[in-house]
Design a protein around this motif. Structure first.
Motif, PDB file in Angstrom:
ATOM      1  N   UNK A 176      -4.202 -10.086  -1.013  1.00  0.00           N
ATOM      2  CA  UNK A 176      -4.123  -8.860  -0.288  1.00  0.00           C
ATOM      3  C   UNK A 176      -5.384  -8.976   0.707  1.00  0.00           C
ATOM      4  N   UNK A 177      -5.393  -8.621   1.986  1.00  0.00           N
ATOM      5  CA  UNK A 177      -6.253  -8.784   2.867  1.00  0.00           C
ATOM      6  C   UNK A 177      -6.800  -7.492   3.231  1.00  0.00           C
ATOM      7  N   UNK A 178      -8.211  -7.393   3.076  1.00  0.00           N
ATOM      8  CA  UNK A 178      -9.036  -6.278   3.511  1.00  0.00           C
ATOM      9  C   UNK A 178      -9.739  -6.248   4.483  1.00  0.00           C
ATOM     10  N   UNK A 179      -9.964  -5.165   5.320  1.00  0.00           N
ATOM     11  CA  UNK A 179     -10.711  -4.832   6.467  1.00  0.00           C
ATOM     12  C   UNK A 179     -12.169  -5.514   6.218  1.00  0.00           C
ATOM     13  N   UNK A 180     -12.856  -6.194   7.148  1.00  0.00           N
ATOM     14  CA  UNK A 180     -14.120  -6.444   7.078  1.00  0.00           C
ATOM     15  C   UNK A 180     -14.196  -7.819   6.173  1.00  0.00           C
ATOM     16  N   UNK A 181     -12.944  -8.204   5.568  1.00  0.00           N
ATOM     17  CA  UNK A 181     -13.131  -9.595   4.941  1.00  0.00           C
ATOM     18  C   UNK A 181     -13.122 -10.619   5.988  1.00  0.00           C
ATOM     19  N   UNK A 182     -14.042 -11.794   5.887  1.00  0.00           N
ATOM     20  CA  UNK A 182     -14.163 -13.016   6.780  1.00  0.00           C
ATOM     21  C   UNK A 182     -13.361 -14.202   6.197  1.00  0.00           C
ATOM     22  N   UNK A 229      -9.382 -23.408  18.018  1.00  0.00           N
ATOM     23  CA  UNK A 229      -9.688 -24.175  16.635  1.00  0.00           C
ATOM     24  C   UNK A 229      -9.739 -23.300  15.479  1.00  0.00           C
ATOM     25  N   UNK A 230     -10.234 -23.927  14.344  1.00  0.00           N
ATOM     26  CA  UNK A 230     -10.386 -23.319  12.987  1.00  0.00           C
ATOM     27  C   UNK A 230     -11.808 -22.388  13.130  1.00  0.00           C
ATOM     28  N   UNK A 231     -11.479 -20.853  12.879  1.00  0.00           N
ATOM     29  CA  UNK A 231     -12.988 -20.301  13.149  1.00  0.00           C
ATOM     30  C   UNK A 231     -12.913 -19.301  12.006  1.00  0.00           C
ATOM     31  N   UNK A 232     -14.181 -18.965  11.415  1.00  0.00           N
ATOM     32  CA  UNK A 232     -14.274 -17.892  10.565  1.00  0.00           C
ATOM     33  C   UNK A 232     -13.780 -16.531  11.781  1.00  0.00           C
ATOM     34  N   UNK A 233     -13.380 -15.758  10.949  1.00  0.00           N
ATOM     35  CA  UNK A 233     -12.729 -14.424  11.742  1.00  0.00           C
ATOM     36  C   UNK A 233     -12.820 -13.134  10.960  1.00  0.00           C
ATOM     37  N   UNK A 234     -13.311 -12.073  11.134  1.00  0.00           N
ATOM     38  CA  UNK A 234     -13.305 -10.801  10.325  1.00  0.00           C
ATOM     39  C   UNK A 234     -12.121 -10.106  10.564  1.00  0.00           C
ATOM     40  N   UNK A 235     -11.544  -9.390   9.553  1.00  0.00           N
ATOM     41  CA  UNK A 235     -10.625  -8.502   9.921  1.00  0.00           C
ATOM     42  C   UNK A 235     -10.960  -7.331  10.212  1.00  0.00           C
ATOM     43  N   UNK A 236     -10.305  -6.753  11.501  1.00  0.00           N
ATOM     44  CA  UNK A 236     -10.765  -5.359  11.917  1.00  0.00           C
ATOM     45  C   UNK A 236      -9.725  -4.332  11.680  1.00  0.00           C
ATOM     46  N   UNK A 276     -10.198 -10.220  20.363  1.00  0.00           N
ATOM     47  CA  UNK A 276      -9.276  -9.847  19.350  1.00  0.00           C
ATOM     48  C   UNK A 276      -7.855 -10.129  19.483  1.00  0.00           C
ATOM     49  N   UNK A 277      -7.201 -10.599  18.339  1.00  0.00           N
ATOM     50  CA  UNK A 277      -6.147 -11.370  18.300  1.00  0.00           C
ATOM     51  C   UNK A 277      -5.213 -10.982  17.048  1.00  0.00           C
ATOM     52  N   UNK A 278      -4.009 -10.713  17.254  1.00  0.00           N
ATOM     53  CA  UNK A 278      -3.202 -10.501  16.092  1.00  0.00           C
ATOM     54  C   UNK A 278      -2.546 -11.961  15.534  1.00  0.00           C
ATOM     55  N   UNK A 279      -2.770 -11.997  14.133  1.00  0.00           N
ATOM     56  CA  UNK A 279      -2.471 -13.550  13.798  1.00  0.00           C
ATOM     57  C   UNK A 279      -1.503 -13.148  12.510  1.00  0.00           C
TER      58      UNK A 279
END
Length: 113
Positions: free
Chosen positions: A3-9, A24-31, A80-83
């Motif tokens: 379960x992915x949640x908004x603001x999770x990194x 590359x492999x990066x930390x990203x925040x779910x917006x 921003x990216x849709x993944x």
């Protein structure tokens, strides 16, 4: 399924990338909002890049136990990216609520709203 949640990194594999896209492999925040997250195999994320930046579309972050970051970073909201969820690796942490106002302001600037 996770379960992915908004603001999770999360660490997300952004390859392949083209041109000026974040790589590359990066930390990203779910917006993306949670209502959309539970019904989709794609997530809209923003990469966290090293160092602080004075840009109006960037949100500067300090490392904390909650966000799990190892150094100062900034959320680059013009990248921003849709993944697909298959790109997602391990969870890093969660963006603290103190950054929400800055995040919304930066998104307003990016989308000229």
């Amino acid at each position: 399924m996770t379960e992915f949640r908004q603001l999770d990194i999360y660490w997300i594999d952004l390859e392949p990338a083209k041109g000026a896209e974040t790589k590359k492999l990066r930390p990203c925040v779910i917006v993306q909002g949670d209502l959309v997250n539970i019904q989709s195999r794609t997530l809209i994320v923003a990469p966290l890049l090293p160092n602080h930046k004075p840009w109006p579309f960037a949100v500067n972050l300090e490392p904390t136990k909650e966000n799990g970051l190892d150094k100062n970073r900034h959320i680059n909201l013009k990248q921003l990216r849709a993944v697909d969820v298959s790109r997602i690796r391990k969870k890093q942490g969660k963006l603290e609520s103190q950054y929400i106002h800055s995040l919304k302001d930066a998104l307003t600037i990016v989308f000229d709203l």
